[in-house]
Design a protein around this motif. Structure first.
Motif, mmCIF file in Angstrom:
data_model
loop_
_atom_site.group_PDB
_atom_site.id
_atom_site.type_symbol
_atom_site.label_atom_id
_atom_site.label_comp_id
_atom_site.label_asym_id
_atom_site.label_seq_id
_atom_site.Cartn_x
_atom_site.Cartn_y
_atom_site.Cartn_z
ATOM 1 N N GLN A 166 0.826 -1.203 0.000
ATOM 2 C CA GLN A 166 0.000 0.000 0.000
ATOM 3 C C GLN A 166 0.870 1.268 0.000
ATOM 4 O O GLN A 166 0.563 2.248 -0.678
ATOM 5 C CB GLN A 166 -0.941 0.013 1.202
ATOM 6 N N VAL A 211 0.881 4.135 -3.000
ATOM 7 C CA VAL A 211 0.012 5.120 -2.369
ATOM 8 C C VAL A 211 -0.596 6.096 -3.371
ATOM 9 O O VAL A 211 -1.718 6.580 -3.176
ATOM 10 C CB VAL A 211 0.774 5.874 -1.256
ATOM 11 N N ARG A 221 -3.742 5.667 0.914
ATOM 12 C CA ARG A 221 -4.077 5.344 -0.472
ATOM 13 C C ARG A 221 -5.578 5.461 -0.698
ATOM 14 O O ARG A 221 -6.021 5.918 -1.765
ATOM 15 C CB ARG A 221 -3.583 3.946 -0.832
#
Length: 310
Positions: A40, A44, A89
């Motif tokens: 993640q 992002v 994100r």
């Protein structure tokens, strides 16, 4: 100045319902939490694709143009198991898609549904079935968003919402009679109690919030005869005559309304959904949703006797 949620329709939504997290979830399942966090963070700025509930949420938020921007009718708040870092994100994807969502709750590894009453939420949507069941078991209005192949027509301005009745808008007392004693006893019970309203069910407060917005649309149409209402609500139930009467009278006595009613008496709901084409359909029975979900965004409300552990 304190931001008051009490007069608004407030929806909580997990990132798993709003966005397509298939790849992210695969990383978590196959490689664990640390790899998920790294994934993640590395991505992002990669915008997440739209999920099943995205068209529903986008249209619901668009109805805020009926109100002063400082006093919106609808508030959508992210309720997420992500931690704040990995939640970046999600928030950046929300911004990239142009959704007016600015509030979020991130609870690292924990379901955030306990905060629903504090945030005046009348609905929580998630693709995590376990989280939804825990919320419903705690007496909270929540739904499990199911996968669908439906492709949204973004040029369509309407928001169409469909509800089952028993176990969704109403409680499940009559469903218990049907499950325990059969159809004939169910019908006899509903006829003898036709003027006695049901207890409101898990999504009755959500419908009340939708009805408030519909009244705002009616006010707008009176001021501007060219205004075309965008919000339409349908009742789609396996009830038929004579059991339909108690459903209609219950809605009236609760002060709630629907625009359309389909009393199908066992006819396949999927056939009706293919024509009605709602952006979200709420039902408590998996057997119904197995037929609708492929072509209709569908939400399982795991409430009542039909969802009791076997």
């Amino acid at each position: 100045m304190k931001y008051d949620l009490s007069g608004r329709l407030v929806i909580g939504i997990a990132s798993s319902a709003l966005f397509d997290l298939t790849d992210c979830d695969a990383v978590f399942r196959e490689r664990g939490e640390d790899a998920y966090r790294s994934h993640q963070e590395a991505h992002v700025d990669d915008v997440l694709a739209k999920g099943v509930a995205f068209p529903f949420v986008r249209r619901l938020l668009s109805l805020n143009d009926l109100a002063d921007p400082s006093d919106p009718l609808v508030e959508v708040i992210i309720l997420s198991r992500n931690d704040p870092d990995t939640g970046l994100r999600v928030m950046r994807s929300i911004k990239a898609h142009g959704l007016p969502i600015s509030r979020a709750v991130f609870r690292q590894g924990r379901s955030p549904h306990r905060f629903m009453p504090a945030l005046n939420m009348s609905l929580f949507l998630s693709a995590n079935g376990t989280d939804v069941r825990e919320a419903v078991a705690g007496g909270l209005p929540a739904g499990h968003v199911l996968e669908t192949a439906r492709v949204d027509d973004e040029s369509d301005p309407e928001l169409r919402i469909a509800f089952d009745f028993d176990g969704v808008l109403a409680g499940d007392s009559s469903e218990r009679i049907f499950q325990g004693a059969g159809l004939d006893e169910f019908r006899a019970h509903e006829v003898s109690n036709a003027t006695t309203p049901h207890d409101p069910g898990p999504l009755s407060a959500f419908l009340a919030g939708i009805n408030r917005i519909q009244r705002r649309e009616e006010d707008e149409r009176r001021r501007n005869p060219g205004y075309q209402p965008r919000l339409r609500v349908s009742l789609v139930t396996a009830r038929d005559a004579p059991a339909h009467e108690r459903a209609v009278l219950s809605l009236k006595q609760w002060g709630l309304r629907v625009d359309d009613a389909f009393f199908l008496g066992g006819i396949d709901k999927a056939a009706v959904m293919s024509v009605l084409d709602p952006h979200m359909f709420f039902d408590d029975q998996v057997s119904h949703l197995n037929g609708t979900a492929a072509a209709t965004p569908s939400v399982h409300i795991p409430f009542g006797v039909v969802n009791a552990p076997s």
